[in-house]
Design a protein around this motif. Structure first.
Motif, mmCIF file in Angstrom:
data_model
loop_
_atom_site.group_PDB
_atom_site.id
_atom_site.type_symbol
_atom_site.label_atom_id
_atom_site.label_comp_id
_atom_site.label_asym_id
_atom_site.label_seq_id
_atom_site.Cartn_x
_atom_site.Cartn_y
_atom_site.Cartn_z
ATOM 1 N N ARG A 19 0.833 -1.207 0.000
ATOM 2 C CA ARG A 19 0.000 0.000 0.000
ATOM 3 C C ARG A 19 0.862 1.249 0.000
ATOM 4 N N MET A 20 1.956 1.176 0.741
ATOM 5 C CA MET A 20 2.865 2.313 0.795
ATOM 6 C C MET A 20 3.394 2.633 -0.602
ATOM 7 N N MET A 21 3.615 1.604 -1.383
ATOM 8 C CA MET A 21 4.081 1.796 -2.747
ATOM 9 C C MET A 21 2.946 2.211 -3.671
ATOM 10 N N GLY A 22 1.742 2.225 -3.139
ATOM 11 C CA GLY A 22 0.588 2.689 -3.904
ATOM 12 C C GLY A 22 -0.221 1.598 -4.569
ATOM 13 N N TYR A 23 0.127 0.341 -4.313
ATOM 14 C CA TYR A 23 -0.612 -0.749 -4.938
ATOM 15 C C TYR A 23 -1.892 -1.082 -4.165
ATOM 16 N N ASP A 24 -2.958 -1.238 -4.931
ATOM 17 C CA ASP A 24 -4.258 -1.623 -4.378
ATOM 18 C C ASP A 24 -4.113 -3.032 -3.784
ATOM 19 N N THR A 25 -4.173 -3.112 -2.453
ATOM 20 C CA THR A 25 -3.877 -4.364 -1.764
ATOM 21 C C THR A 25 -4.927 -4.695 -0.716
ATOM 22 N N LEU A 26 -5.647 -5.774 -0.931
ATOM 23 C CA LEU A 26 -6.621 -6.200 0.069
ATOM 24 C C LEU A 26 -5.928 -7.076 1.098
ATOM 25 N N PHE A 27 -6.399 -6.944 2.318
ATOM 26 C CA PHE A 27 -5.860 -7.782 3.385
ATOM 27 C C PHE A 27 -6.952 -8.066 4.405
ATOM 28 N N PHE A 28 -7.082 -9.317 4.764
ATOM 29 C CA PHE A 28 -8.065 -9.695 5.785
ATOM 30 C C PHE A 28 -7.350 -10.476 6.872
ATOM 31 N N LYS A 29 -7.640 -10.107 8.104
ATOM 32 C CA LYS A 29 -6.976 -10.772 9.230
ATOM 33 C C LYS A 29 -7.317 -12.243 9.295
ATOM 34 N N ASP A 30 -8.540 -12.538 8.890
ATOM 35 C CA ASP A 30 -8.991 -13.913 9.002
ATOM 36 C C ASP A 30 -9.858 -14.224 7.791
ATOM 37 N N ILE A 31 -9.343 -15.025 6.890
ATOM 38 C CA ILE A 31 -10.129 -15.345 5.695
ATOM 39 C C ILE A 31 -9.855 -16.786 5.276
ATOM 40 N N GLU A 32 -10.923 -17.464 4.889
ATOM 41 C CA GLU A 32 -10.793 -18.847 4.419
ATOM 42 C C GLU A 32 -10.079 -18.864 3.075
ATOM 43 N N ASP A 33 -9.312 -19.889 2.841
ATOM 44 C CA ASP A 33 -8.601 -20.030 1.570
ATOM 45 C C ASP A 33 -9.550 -19.911 0.369
ATOM 46 N N GLY A 34 -10.677 -20.582 0.486
ATOM 47 C CA GLY A 34 -11.629 -20.601 -0.627
ATOM 48 C C GLY A 34 -12.112 -19.209 -0.988
ATOM 49 N N ARG A 35 -12.440 -18.418 0.024
ATOM 50 C CA ARG A 35 -12.931 -17.051 -0.204
ATOM 51 C C ARG A 35 -11.835 -16.186 -0.800
ATOM 52 N N LEU A 36 -10.627 -16.353 -0.266
ATOM 53 C CA LEU A 36 -9.478 -15.592 -0.749
ATOM 54 C C LEU A 36 -9.258 -15.849 -2.244
ATOM 55 N N VAL A 37 -9.292 -17.120 -2.593
ATOM 56 C CA VAL A 37 -9.069 -17.511 -3.991
ATOM 57 C C VAL A 37 -10.195 -16.981 -4.883
ATOM 58 N N ASP A 38 -11.449 -17.112 -4.436
ATOM 59 C CA ASP A 38 -12.592 -16.618 -5.216
ATOM 60 C C ASP A 38 -12.462 -15.129 -5.497
ATOM 61 N N MET A 39 -12.134 -14.393 -4.436
ATOM 62 C CA MET A 39 -12.036 -12.944 -4.560
ATOM 63 C C MET A 39 -10.914 -12.554 -5.528
ATOM 64 N N ALA A 40 -9.806 -13.245 -5.418
ATOM 65 C CA ALA A 40 -8.666 -12.961 -6.288
ATOM 66 C C ALA A 40 -9.021 -13.244 -7.752
ATOM 67 N N MET A 41 -9.725 -14.342 -7.987
ATOM 68 C CA MET A 41 -10.122 -14.722 -9.344
ATOM 69 C C MET A 41 -11.071 -13.679 -9.922
ATOM 70 N N LYS A 42 -12.047 -13.296 -9.110
ATOM 71 C CA LYS A 42 -13.090 -12.376 -9.571
ATOM 72 C C LYS A 42 -12.516 -10.996 -9.894
ATOM 73 N N GLU A 43 -11.569 -10.542 -9.059
ATOM 74 C CA GLU A 43 -11.039 -9.188 -9.235
ATOM 75 C C GLU A 43 -9.674 -9.160 -9.923
ATOM 76 N N GLY A 44 -9.204 -10.330 -10.349
ATOM 77 C CA GLY A 44 -7.923 -10.397 -11.048
ATOM 78 C C GLY A 44 -6.741 -9.958 -10.205
ATOM 79 N N ARG A 45 -6.766 -10.319 -8.929
ATOM 80 C CA ARG A 45 -5.690 -9.921 -8.023
ATOM 81 C C ARG A 45 -4.631 -11.015 -7.893
ATOM 82 N N VAL A 46 -3.405 -10.597 -7.692
ATOM 83 C CA VAL A 46 -2.321 -11.527 -7.404
ATOM 84 C C VAL A 46 -2.403 -11.901 -5.925
#
Ligand SMILES: [Zn+2]
Length: 162
Positions: A19-46
């Motif tokens: 974020r400091m470098m200015g990159y749009d970065t999501l972070f969740f303290k507690d997230i299931e692997d499945g949800r993380l992967v779904d969200m990344a796929m849907k929004e094209g996130r690394v």
């Protein structure tokens, strides 16, 4: 296209650096692997994670999901790895995003932040940025300078000059 990220809960400090470098970065303290992967796929996130199970998923293996696996505990090493792998630019968008909530910062005049910053800061700083979401005000004080020089060190290491 701008690279965006989702950082797994096991690499929280890295999210702040990105974020400091200015990159749009999501972070969740507690997230299931499945949800993380779904969200990344849907929004094209690394996805950046220390979890080898995520890296082994079919979507990661066939290339439809980009996963960067960091084995290191040290957030600087993690960042170095991500920067090398994706050739990130850490100059262009530096300090344009809120470290806490990932929103893009808005620039503010001295008068606008008068009641929001300590008097000493108000006397010495000219440029201010504010987060439209959490209202946190950023300025180029000592903390900022420290983060900036740390980032420069990491960048030098990433381009192989350190
Ligand atoms: Zn914020």
């Amino acid at each position: 296209m701008e690279i965006t990220f989702i950082v797994d809960s096991n690499a929280g400090k890295l999210a702040r650096w990105l974020r400091m470098m200015g990159y749009d970065t999501l972070f969740f303290k507690d997230i299931e692997d499945g949800r993380l992967v779904d969200m990344a796929m849907k929004e094209g996130r690394v996805v950046v994670t220390r979890d080898t199970q995520i890296a082994k998923r079919r979507v990661a293996a066939n290339g439809s999901l980009r996963v960067i696996l960091t084995r290191d505990d040290d957030p600087r090493e993690q960042l170095l790895r991500v920067m090398k792998e994706l050739s990130l630019d850490c100059q262009q968008m530096q300090f344009t995003r809120c470290l806490e909530c990932n929103r893009r910062l808005v620039s503010r005049s001295k008068e606008e932040v008068k009641d929001l910053v300590p008097p000493y800061v108000f006397r010495t700083q000219v440029q201010y940025m504010q987060c439209p979401s959490c209202s946190r005000v950023y300025w180029q004080g000592t903390h900022w300078q420290r983060m900036k020089s740390a980032l420069e060190e990491i960048t030098a290491a990433s381009s192989g000059h350190a």
